[in-house]
Design a protein around this motif. Structure first.
Motif, PDB file in Angstrom:
ATOM      1  N   GLN A 135      45.248  90.033  -9.872  1.00 26.41           N
ATOM      2  CA  GLN A 135      44.504  89.287 -10.177  1.00 26.41           C
ATOM      3  C   GLN A 135      44.656  88.147  -9.964  1.00 26.41           C
ATOM      4  O   GLN A 135      44.262  86.860  -9.271  1.00 26.41           O
ATOM      5  CB  GLN A 135      43.634  89.296 -11.106  1.00 26.41           C
ATOM      6  N   ALA A 149      45.500  87.456  -5.927  1.00 25.08           N
ATOM      7  CA  ALA A 149      44.259  87.207  -5.320  1.00 25.08           C
ATOM      8  C   ALA A 149      43.393  85.222  -6.225  1.00 25.08           C
ATOM      9  O   ALA A 149      42.264  84.690  -4.723  1.00 25.08           O
ATOM     10  CB  ALA A 149      42.592  87.870  -5.994  1.00 25.08           C
ATOM     11  N   PRO A 207      40.197  79.341  -0.485  1.00 25.93           N
ATOM     12  CA  PRO A 207      39.112  80.507  -0.837  1.00 25.93           C
ATOM     13  C   PRO A 207      40.256  80.766  -2.317  1.00 25.93           C
ATOM     14  O   PRO A 207      41.260  80.652  -2.986  1.00 25.93           O
ATOM     15  CB  PRO A 207      40.357  81.375  -0.151  1.00 25.93           C
ATOM     16  N   THR A 208      39.597  81.276  -3.408  1.00 28.07           N
ATOM     17  CA  THR A 208      40.080  82.244  -4.314  1.00 28.07           C
ATOM     18  C   THR A 208      39.476  83.730  -4.567  1.00 28.07           C
ATOM     19  O   THR A 208      38.019  83.946  -3.999  1.00 28.07           O
ATOM     20  CB  THR A 208      39.806  81.041  -5.554  1.00 28.07           C
ATOM     21  N   ALA A 209      39.531  84.573  -5.737  1.00 29.87           N
ATOM     22  CA  ALA A 209      39.197  85.812  -6.669  1.00 29.87           C
ATOM     23  C   ALA A 209      38.226  85.118  -7.503  1.00 29.87           C
ATOM     24  O   ALA A 209      37.791  84.298  -7.633  1.00 29.87           O
ATOM     25  CB  ALA A 209      39.964  86.457  -7.337  1.00 29.87           C
ATOM     26  N   LEU A 210      36.818  85.883  -6.539  1.00 30.10           N
ATOM     27  CA  LEU A 210      35.465  85.358  -7.911  1.00 30.10           C
ATOM     28  C   LEU A 210      35.841  86.601  -9.118  1.00 30.10           C
ATOM     29  O   LEU A 210      36.036  87.281  -9.176  1.00 30.10           O
ATOM     30  CB  LEU A 210      34.271  85.771  -7.555  1.00 30.10           C
ATOM     31  N   THR A 211      35.923  85.664 -10.646  1.00 30.84           N
ATOM     32  CA  THR A 211      36.469  86.663 -11.918  1.00 30.84           C
ATOM     33  C   THR A 211      34.919  86.485 -12.333  1.00 30.84           C
ATOM     34  O   THR A 211      34.129  85.487 -12.174  1.00 30.84           O
ATOM     35  CB  THR A 211      37.435  85.509 -12.356  1.00 30.84           C
ATOM     36  N   GLU A 212      35.325  86.696 -13.480  1.00 22.26           N
ATOM     37  CA  GLU A 212      33.459  86.480 -14.670  1.00 22.26           C
ATOM     38  C   GLU A 212      34.012  85.022 -15.377  1.00 22.26           C
ATOM     39  O   GLU A 212      34.554  84.479 -15.578  1.00 22.26           O
ATOM     40  CB  GLU A 212      33.859  87.649 -15.391  1.00 22.26           C
ATOM     41  N   PRO A 213      32.431  84.896 -15.112  1.00 22.93           N
ATOM     42  CA  PRO A 213      31.748  85.370 -15.000  1.00 22.93           C
ATOM     43  C   PRO A 213      30.617  85.163 -13.323  1.00 22.93           C
ATOM     44  O   PRO A 213      29.427  86.271 -13.863  1.00 22.93           O
ATOM     45  CB  PRO A 213      29.862  84.050 -16.162  1.00 22.93           C
ATOM     46  N   GLN A 214      30.939  84.564 -12.933  1.00 20.46           N
ATOM     47  CA  GLN A 214      30.471  84.589 -11.448  1.00 20.46           C
ATOM     48  C   GLN A 214      30.429  85.644 -11.047  1.00 20.46           C
ATOM     49  O   GLN A 214      29.823  85.883 -10.077  1.00 20.46           O
ATOM     50  CB  GLN A 214      31.515  83.822 -11.353  1.00 20.46           C
ATOM     51  N   PRO A 261      34.899  91.989 -10.556  1.00 18.84           N
ATOM     52  CA  PRO A 261      35.668  91.224 -10.539  1.00 18.84           C
ATOM     53  C   PRO A 261      36.676  90.501  -9.455  1.00 18.84           C
ATOM     54  O   PRO A 261      37.280  92.141  -9.667  1.00 18.84           O
ATOM     55  CB  PRO A 261      36.236  91.091 -11.529  1.00 18.84           C
ATOM     56  N   GLY A 262      37.064  90.015  -9.143  1.00 16.66           N
ATOM     57  CA  GLY A 262      38.681  90.048  -7.786  1.00 16.66           C
ATOM     58  C   GLY A 262      38.464  90.051  -6.836  1.00 16.66           C
ATOM     59  O   GLY A 262      39.192  90.021  -5.766  1.00 16.66           O
ATOM     60  N   LEU A 276      34.505  82.085  -1.648  1.00 15.60           N
ATOM     61  CA  LEU A 276      35.024  81.199  -1.725  1.00 15.60           C
ATOM     62  C   LEU A 276      34.994  79.417  -2.470  1.00 15.60           C
ATOM     63  O   LEU A 276      33.447  79.656  -3.328  1.00 15.60           O
ATOM     64  CB  LEU A 276      34.264  79.879  -0.296  1.00 15.60           C
ATOM     65  N   TYR A 277      35.354  78.824  -3.613  1.00 14.67           N
ATOM     66  CA  TYR A 277      35.227  77.855  -4.628  1.00 14.67           C
ATOM     67  C   TYR A 277      35.011  76.477  -3.576  1.00 14.67           C
ATOM     68  O   TYR A 277      36.265  75.997  -2.838  1.00 14.67           O
ATOM     69  CB  TYR A 277      36.225  78.021  -5.432  1.00 14.67           C
ATOM     70  N   PHE A 309      30.503  79.374  -6.857  1.00  9.57           N
ATOM     71  CA  PHE A 309      31.428  79.898  -5.717  1.00  9.57           C
ATOM     72  C   PHE A 309      30.685  80.928  -5.169  1.00  9.57           C
ATOM     73  O   PHE A 309      29.140  81.786  -5.079  1.00  9.57           O
ATOM     74  CB  PHE A 309      31.846  80.751  -7.259  1.00  9.57           C
ATOM     75  N   HIS A 342      33.201  85.157  -0.241  1.00 12.38           N
ATOM     76  CA  HIS A 342      33.973  84.947   1.418  1.00 12.38           C
ATOM     77  C   HIS A 342      33.430  84.883   2.822  1.00 12.38           C
ATOM     78  O   HIS A 342      33.156  83.856   3.432  1.00 12.38           O
ATOM     79  CB  HIS A 342      35.205  86.059   0.690  1.00 12.38           C
TER      80      HIS A 342
END
Lengths: 255, 255
Positions: A71, A74, B201-208, B216-217, B221-222, B241, B244
Motif C-alpha cells: 500500500q 502504491a 500519481p498515487t494509490a486511492l485509499t479510503e474514503p476516496q 483501496p490501493g 492521480l492526485y 482524486f 488513473h
C-alpha cells in the motif's frame, strides 16, 4: 531535501479517521509506518526492517506486513530494490513543465544528485507515428537517443529522444551523459520556442520496466514533449517513462 | 470522442518488438486486445467477453487471461466495473492546468457527458495543514464541499473543496451540482488571479476509493489547486482524486 510547499500528502487527510477497529489491520500498520516517515524517524533511502521482523514487531502475519508495504509503495512512500528489501522514497522531485529548466538543474536545485547514462544513440528512419507528430517525412532520417536517468543513485526514468538532424547535423558525435538542451544550445544555437508537454499515469511495460529494474506492470508516469523553434520547425520529440513515486508536477498560472 | 493529438500510446512503441516467442503469453494476449481497442473493433465502454470466454477463445488459462486484462487495466486501457466485468476505457480527457476552463466545459468540448454530484457541504474550522497552505487562521471558519464527478456515467473523481467564507459569504445555500467557479463569478464576482496546481500519481485509499467504487490501493492521480485573487487573498483549495485512466495532462509553453 526540504519539504515541498506544493506537495500535500494525498493519503494523510484520511489517516486520522481510519484508526479504528473497523479498519483492516494492514491499513493501521500502513499508518504507523507512514507516521515514522512523516516525522523523519525513517529517512529517505533508509531501509526498512525485513518483512519477518516487521511482522514480529507488530504481532501480525507476513502477508499483512506485505499488504501494508505494498500500500505504501502504491502511494509512493516506499520502494523496493531488487532482492535488497524495502526503502523509504525520497521527496518527489518537483517539475514545472511550463519552465525551461533542465533535469540536471532542477534535480540539483532540490538537493538531489542527478546522473544521466546514454544507453544508445543511433540514426533511424522516421516511423509513421513520428512523421504524423513531427511533420517530418516518413522514412527520412532522424536521430534517436535512449537514456536512463538517476536521482541519488536510483534509476527513476528512461527516455527516448528523437531529434531532427536538420537542426543539429552531426549531433551523434557528442556525449549525451549531460543536458541535451545545453548541448544543442551551445553547439547549434538551437533555441526552443514552443513546447507541448503531455503526461498521464500508466503501467511500465517492457522494455522500460527492464531498463529501470522493476517488474512489468509497475505504476509509472508517462511524459512526452514536442519542441519546435520560432519558425515552427520540429526540434525534438522526447518521451519519458518515470517511476510513479519520483515526480510531482507543479504548474503556476495567472487567471 | 475523437483521437487526441496530444496523446501518444506509451505502450505501443514497444509492442512490435515483443511479439516473439520469448514474450510471456499474457503480454501477447495484451497486445491482441490492445490492437482491437486501437482499431476501434472494441469501442469505449464496450464490455469484454468474460474471462472464461477469453481463455477459451485464446486457448489459455483464466489466470493468464486475467494477467493480460490486469496489465491493460494498469495501462489505463480497460477498467473493471463492480461484478459486471471488464470494459474499454474511453480516451483520456485532456486537462490543461494553465487554462481557466471548468470541468463541465472541457469534458463537454471533448465529447464526454459530465455530471457533478454534491456529497456534502458544510462549515468547518480550519485545520493546521490548511492554515499553513491558505494563510487563514487555524480554527477560523471555512466552507467544505465534497463532490463526486462523472464522465459518461462513470465516477472518475472525487474532490474536497475548501472555500474562504470572506470572499463568498453564505455560499453554502447554493446548489453545487454545477460549476463552482461559474457560481462564484456570477454570485460573488470572484475573479481568479493566481492558481498553483500540483499533481502526482498515487494509490486511492479510503474514503476516496469507496466513493469511487474501486478497491483501496487502485492507481489514481492526485491533483490539488490553490487559488488566490489579484490581492493575493486565498479563495479556495481544491484536492481531487482521479481514477488513473481518466485524465491526460497537457501543457503548452512558449520558451
Amino acid at each position: 531535501m526540504s519539504t515541498s510547499q506544493g506537495q500535500r500528502d494525498a493519503a494523510s487527510a484520511s489517516a486520522d479517521d481510519t484508526e479504528n477497529s473497523r479498519t483492516p489491520f494492514y491499513l493501521q500498520l500502513r499508518d504507523r509506518i507512514a507516521a515514522q516517515i512523516a516525522t523523519g524517524q525513517l529517512s529517505a533511502h533508509s531501509r526498512l526492517p525485513s518483512e519477518r521482523t516487521l511482522s514480529e514487531q507488530y504481532q501480525t502475519t507476513r502477508v499483512t506486513a506485505r499488504l501494508a508495504l505494498g500500500q505504501l509503495e502504491a502511494e509512493g512512500k516506499l520502494y523496493r530494490s531488487n532482492r535488497r528489501g524495502w526503502f523509504v522514497s525520497p521527496e518527489r522531485i518537483i517539475y514545472d513543465p511550463s519552465l525551461d529548466v533542465s533535469f540536471t538543474d532542477y534535480v540539483t536545485k532540490q538537493g538531489g544528485v542527478p546522473r544521466t547514462e546514454t544507453l544508445q544513440s543511433t540514426s533511424l528512419t522516421v516511423p509513421a507515428w513520428l512523421a504524423q507528430k513531427s511533420g517530418l517525412e516518413e522514412g527520412s532520417e532522424i536521430y534517436h537517443i535512449q537514456r536512463r536517468r538517476y536521482i541519488d543513485g536510483r534509476a527513476i526514468l528512461t527516455e527516448n529522444i528523437y531529434v531532427n538532424p536538420a537542426v543539429c547535423p552531426g549531433l551523434l558525435r557528442f556525449d549525451f551523459n549531460q543536458s541535451l538542451w545545453k548541448l544543442m544550445r551551445h553547439e547549434y544555437s538551437v533555441s526552443l520556442s514552443d513546447k507541448h508537454v503531455t503526461m498521464y499515469p500508466t503501467a511500465l511495460t517492457e522494455p522500460q520496466a527492464g531498463i529501470l529494474g522493476v517488474t512489468p506492470g509497475t505504476a509509472g508516469l508517462y511524459v512526452n514533449r514536442i519542441s519546435r523553434n520560432s519558425e515552427g520547425v520540429f526540434i525534438e520529440f522526447d518521451e519519458e517513462f518515470w517511476l510513479h513515486d519520483a515526480l510531482c508536477i507543479s504548474v503556476h498560472a495567472k487567471g
